[in-house]
Design a protein around this motif. Structure first.
Motif, mmCIF file in Angstrom:
data_model
loop_
_atom_site.group_PDB
_atom_site.id
_atom_site.type_symbol
_atom_site.label_atom_id
_atom_site.label_comp_id
_atom_site.label_asym_id
_atom_site.label_seq_id
_atom_site.Cartn_x
_atom_site.Cartn_y
_atom_site.Cartn_z
ATOM 1 N N ALA A 13 0.847 -1.194 0.000
ATOM 2 C CA ALA A 13 0.000 0.000 0.000
ATOM 3 C C ALA A 13 0.881 1.242 0.000
ATOM 4 C CB ALA A 13 -0.920 -0.011 1.207
ATOM 5 N N GLY A 14 0.486 2.211 -0.814
ATOM 6 C CA GLY A 14 1.263 3.429 -0.964
ATOM 7 C C GLY A 14 2.261 3.379 -2.099
ATOM 8 N N GLY A 15 2.454 2.194 -2.654
ATOM 9 C CA GLY A 15 3.409 2.022 -3.738
ATOM 10 C C GLY A 15 2.812 2.356 -5.093
ATOM 11 N N SER A 16 3.608 2.091 -6.129
ATOM 12 C CA SER A 16 3.219 2.433 -7.499
ATOM 13 C C SER A 16 3.458 1.260 -8.437
ATOM 14 C CB SER A 16 4.036 3.625 -8.004
ATOM 15 O OG SER A 16 3.808 4.780 -7.224
ATOM 16 N N LEU A 17 2.668 1.228 -9.486
ATOM 17 C CA LEU A 17 2.843 0.299 -10.589
ATOM 18 C C LEU A 17 2.468 1.016 -11.875
ATOM 19 C CD1 LEU A 17 1.283 -3.118 -9.444
ATOM 20 C CD2 LEU A 17 3.700 -2.689 -9.925
ATOM 21 N N ARG A 18 3.075 0.581 -12.971
ATOM 22 C CA ARG A 18 2.652 1.086 -14.275
ATOM 23 C C ARG A 18 2.249 -0.097 -15.140
ATOM 24 N NH1 ARG A 18 5.642 4.448 -19.142
ATOM 25 N NH2 ARG A 18 6.672 2.444 -19.479
#
Length: 122
Positions: A13-18
């Motif tokens: 949680a709080g992370g990023s993905l593309r």
């Protein structure tokens, strides 16, 4: 048009993905593109869409300010940058192509990719 989605995975949680969605065919730029998601036991829901030129975008309210849809017509690819991910974003994400203007429901789309799983741990 054939669509291939990729980029899913496990993130805190709080992370990023593309996410990426690569399209085959020479007519990619004629289609409006969208991302949908489907969590276990839930209906498929609209997440974001982008016009053929990229000048217009639409978003699900709960992802506004966190997700960004973009496209590169030269690469036949549409992207979904997802930041500040939450546990409730966990789902299989699908890209889709539509010949309509402003498509926001699954029935508006003509072609679908196979889906990529995004899991957000809390």
């Amino acid at each position: 048009v054939q669509l291939q989605a990729s980029g899913g995975g496990l993130v805190q949680a709080g992370g990023s993905l593309r996410l990426s969605c690569a399209a085959s065919g020479r007519t990619f730029s004629r289609y409006e593109m969208g991302w949908f998601r489907q969590a276990p036991g839930k209906e498929r829901e609209f997440v974001a869409a982008i016009s053929w030129s990229g000048s217009r975008t639409d978003y699900l309210d709960s992802v506004k300010g966190r997700f960004t849809i973009s496209r590169d017509n030269a690469k036949n690819t549409v992207y979904l940058q997802m930041n500040s991910l939450k546990a409730e974003d966990t789902a299989v994400y699908y890209c889709a192509a539509s010949r309509l203007v402003g498509p926001t429901t699954p029935n508006d789309y003509d072609y679908w990719g196979q889906g990529t799983l995004v899991t957000v741990s809390s």
